[in-house]
Write a protein that holds these residues in place. Structure first.
Motif, PDB file in Angstrom:
ATOM      1  N   THR A   1       9.323  78.925  25.253  1.00  0.00           N
ATOM      2  CA  THR A   1       8.355  79.385  26.235  1.00  0.00           C
ATOM      3  C   THR A   1       8.644  78.860  27.629  1.00  0.00           C
ATOM      4  OG1 THR A   1       6.908  77.495  25.885  1.00  0.00           O
ATOM      5  CG2 THR A   1       6.592  79.383  24.436  1.00  0.00           C
TER       6      THR A   1
ATOM      7  N   SER B   1       0.960  76.626  19.356  1.00  0.00           N
ATOM      8  CA  SER B   1       0.342  77.927  19.135  1.00  0.00           C
ATOM      9  C   SER B   1       1.374  78.974  18.753  1.00  0.00           C
ATOM     10  CB  SER B   1      -0.424  78.377  20.382  1.00  0.00           C
ATOM     11  OG  SER B   1       0.426  78.401  21.511  1.00  0.00           O
ATOM     12  N   THR B   2       2.639  78.697  19.031  1.00  0.00           N
ATOM     13  CA  THR B   2       3.751  79.551  18.597  1.00  0.00           C
ATOM     14  C   THR B   2       4.816  78.676  17.941  1.00  0.00           C
ATOM     15  OG1 THR B   2       4.806  79.364  20.768  1.00  0.00           O
ATOM     16  CG2 THR B   2       3.388  81.285  20.399  1.00  0.00           C
ATOM     17  N   MET B   3       5.748  79.323  17.227  1.00  0.00           N
ATOM     18  CA  MET B   3       6.722  78.573  16.434  1.00  0.00           C
ATOM     19  C   MET B   3       7.759  77.848  17.283  1.00  0.00           C
ATOM     20  SD  MET B   3       9.382  79.975  13.502  1.00  0.00           S
ATOM     21  CE  MET B   3       9.948  81.353  14.491  1.00  0.00           C
ATOM     22  N   HIS B   4       8.400  78.539  18.203  1.00  0.00           N
ATOM     23  CA  HIS B   4       9.500  77.955  18.968  1.00  0.00           C
ATOM     24  C   HIS B   4       9.081  77.739  20.410  1.00  0.00           C
ATOM     25  CE1 HIS B   4      13.180  79.027  16.258  1.00  0.00           C
ATOM     26  NE2 HIS B   4      12.640  77.859  15.959  1.00  0.00           N
ATOM     27  N   GLN B   5       9.052  76.490  20.810  1.00  0.00           N
ATOM     28  CA  GLN B   5       8.694  76.140  22.181  1.00  0.00           C
ATOM     29  C   GLN B   5       9.649  75.072  22.694  1.00  0.00           C
ATOM     30  OE1 GLN B   5       4.642  74.732  22.114  1.00  0.00           O
ATOM     31  NE2 GLN B   5       3.778  76.723  21.568  1.00  0.00           N
TER      32      GLN B   5
ATOM     33  N   CYS C   1       5.668  83.470  10.650  1.00  0.00           N
ATOM     34  CA  CYS C   1       6.244  83.501  11.992  1.00  0.00           C
ATOM     35  C   CYS C   1       7.515  84.341  12.050  1.00  0.00           C
ATOM     36  CB  CYS C   1       6.561  82.082  12.451  1.00  0.00           C
ATOM     37  SG  CYS C   1       5.115  81.022  12.687  1.00  0.00           S
TER      38      CYS C   1
ATOM     39  N   TYR D   1       9.713  88.258  14.153  1.00  0.00           N
ATOM     40  CA  TYR D   1      10.517  87.371  14.993  1.00  0.00           C
ATOM     41  C   TYR D   1      11.764  88.093  15.495  1.00  0.00           C
ATOM     42  CZ  TYR D   1      12.862  82.933  16.244  1.00  0.00           C
ATOM     43  OH  TYR D   1      13.494  81.894  16.899  1.00  0.00           O
TER      44      TYR D   1
ATOM     45  N   ALA E   1       0.811  76.777  14.503  1.00  0.00           N
ATOM     46  CA  ALA E   1       1.989  76.960  13.654  1.00  0.00           C
ATOM     47  C   ALA E   1       2.457  75.636  13.064  1.00  0.00           C
ATOM     48  CB  ALA E   1       3.126  77.589  14.459  1.00  0.00           C
TER      49      ALA E   1
ATOM     50  N   VAL F   1       1.575  80.597  10.803  1.00  0.00           N
ATOM     51  CA  VAL F   1       0.454  80.307  11.687  1.00  0.00           C
ATOM     52  C   VAL F   1      -0.823  80.434  10.874  1.00  0.00           C
ATOM     53  CG1 VAL F   1      -0.874  81.049  13.687  1.00  0.00           C
ATOM     54  CG2 VAL F   1       1.609  81.068  13.782  1.00  0.00           C
TER      55      VAL F   1
END
Length: 261
Positions: free
Chosen positions: A2, A182-186, A59, A63, A112, A107
């Motif tokens: 993100t 809040s999301t898988m990949h950050q 997730c 994707y 997540a 999630v």
């Protein structure tokens, strides 16, 4: 990724405990059910049934990152032997002695969690496979023991890398751990090798997916024709271990442990 490092509230971290327990329970169930003759597509179906039955969302189904040929379209990553990351479930029946890595992210309640396990199927356990798995598990445990408020990301990467290289394995830093929330990949990216004392300072409320993975004799990956499955360039065996953790005021909490533990 993100581009933003997300710091979660105590309420979000509490919800992440439920997500993490679900991920761990699914992986434990699949490990118990996967045996010689089990098809990877069966494993994907079992994962789907448990995830949806729990009111959670995979997730992976939608994707579609830049490095894949998305959308992924399945509920879990199933990587076998020389496959190590993003293994796309396909029509393959597991054989005795196969080294299987399962990677799952879901999630639940808006938060997540992500975890991976590697294990040998059946009764034939080569020393090489066992050592690979044990090394990634040791690297993961070392990373968790290193993490805490005020610790630098480079400290974690250096701790992981010391275990992997100390066991004689090359290290690929293209794919590694990552922020999660809040999301898988950050952000931030957590390479599996690095320099201590460098990088972002960990703060309470930060969640990280730490994931040491390794290949016996290469640090180079090749991609299958399916556009997803990453394999060792030499065809050597691989292993992958991962937990989602939360940085707390006084240490670190592992979130992806089976319920009841």
């Amino acid at each position: 990724m993100t581009g933003v490092i997300e710091i979660l509230s105590p309420a979000q971290v509490a919800r992440a405990r439920d997500t993490g327990a679900l991920v761990a329970d699914v992986l434990q169930s699949l490990r118990e059910r996967a045996t010689v003759g089990t098809n990877l597509l069966e494993i994907d179906t079992w994962a789907k049934e448990i995830i949806l039955g729990a009111g959670a969302t995979s997730c992976y189904v939608d994707y579609a990152p830049s490095f894949g040929r998305g959308p992924f379209g399945h509920y879990i990553c199933t990587s076998v032997n020389d496959g190590v990351l993003h293994g796309l479930p396909h029509d393959y029946a597991l054989a005795d002695g196969d080294l299987l890595s399962l990677d799952l992210a879901v999630v639940l309640g808006g938060v997540a969690a992500d975890s991976a396990i590697s294990f040998v199927v059946g009764e034939s356990r080569s020393a090489e496979s066992v050592r690979l798995i044990e090394t990634t598990e040791k690297a993961l445990a070392t990373a968790i023991a290193t993490a805490g408020p005020g610790v630098k990301l480079g400290d974690i990467s250096a701790a992981i890398g010391a275990v992997l290289t100390g066991a004689g394995y090359p290290v690929n830093t293209e794919f590694g751990g990552h922020g999660i929330g809040s999301t898988m990949h950050q952000d931030p990216h957590v390479p599996n090798a690095g320099r201590a004392g460098r990088g972002y300072k960990l703060r309470p409320g930060l969640m990280l997916a730490l994931e040491p993975w390794v290949m016996v004799d290469t640090d180079e990956l090749v991609t299958d024709d399916d556009g997803w499955t990453l394999r060792s360039a030499t065809g050597c065996r691989t292993a992958h271990s991962e937990h989602t953790v939360a940085i707390t005021e006084d240490g670190v909490e592992v979130l992806t442990l089976p319920s009841g533990r």
